[in-house]
Motif scaffolding. Structure first.
Motif, mmCIF file in Angstrom:
data_model
loop_
_atom_site.group_PDB
_atom_site.id
_atom_site.type_symbol
_atom_site.label_atom_id
_atom_site.label_comp_id
_atom_site.label_asym_id
_atom_site.label_seq_id
_atom_site.Cartn_x
_atom_site.Cartn_y
_atom_site.Cartn_z
ATOM 1 N N ILE A 8 14.152 7.412 -22.909
ATOM 2 C CA ILE A 8 15.034 6.819 -21.900
ATOM 3 C C ILE A 8 15.224 5.352 -22.280
ATOM 4 O O ILE A 8 14.248 4.641 -22.534
ATOM 5 C CB ILE A 8 14.417 6.931 -20.500
ATOM 6 N N THR A 10 17.796 1.671 -21.541
ATOM 7 C CA THR A 10 18.740 0.993 -20.664
ATOM 8 C C THR A 10 19.748 0.254 -21.533
ATOM 9 O O THR A 10 19.366 -0.529 -22.406
ATOM 10 C CB THR A 10 18.017 -0.004 -19.739
ATOM 11 N N GLU A 16 20.387 3.642 -17.016
ATOM 12 C CA GLU A 16 19.400 4.294 -17.859
ATOM 13 C C GLU A 16 20.009 5.563 -18.439
ATOM 14 O O GLU A 16 20.635 6.346 -17.720
ATOM 15 C CB GLU A 16 18.155 4.654 -17.058
ATOM 16 N N GLN A 18 19.288 8.970 -21.161
ATOM 17 C CA GLN A 18 18.349 9.758 -21.942
ATOM 18 C C GLN A 18 19.019 10.131 -23.258
ATOM 19 O O GLN A 18 20.203 10.480 -23.282
ATOM 20 C CB GLN A 18 17.929 11.019 -21.210
#
Length: 76
Positions: A8, A10, A16, A18
């Motif tokens: 994950i 940012t 955020e 994945q």
């Protein structure tokens, strides 16, 4: 960068994401990302000098999709 599938991260937009898949193409590492809060928000990025750069060129994405799928098809 040492990013792997399921990590994950940012991005600069504050969301955020994945990492769904990753592949090598023409000497670059590409990632397929999905927003953790909005699954319709997907991004294709490549790694360049320790930075992720978003791509939106349909020809490049079309070339990447089969490779990205091959990396995750056993997980689906």
């Amino acid at each position: 960068m040492n990013l792997e599938i399921q990590d994950i991260i940012t991005l600069n937009d504050g969301n955020e994401y994945q990492i769904i898949s990753k592949t090598e193409h023409e000497g670059l590492t590409y990632y397929y990302l999905t927003d953790m809060n909005d699954l319709d928000n997907i991004k294709f990025v490549f790694e360049n000098e320790n930075k992720l750069t978003e791509i939106d060129e349909p020809d490049v994405i079309s070339a990447l999709l089969p490779k990205l799928y091959d990396k995750i098809k056993d997980r689906i």
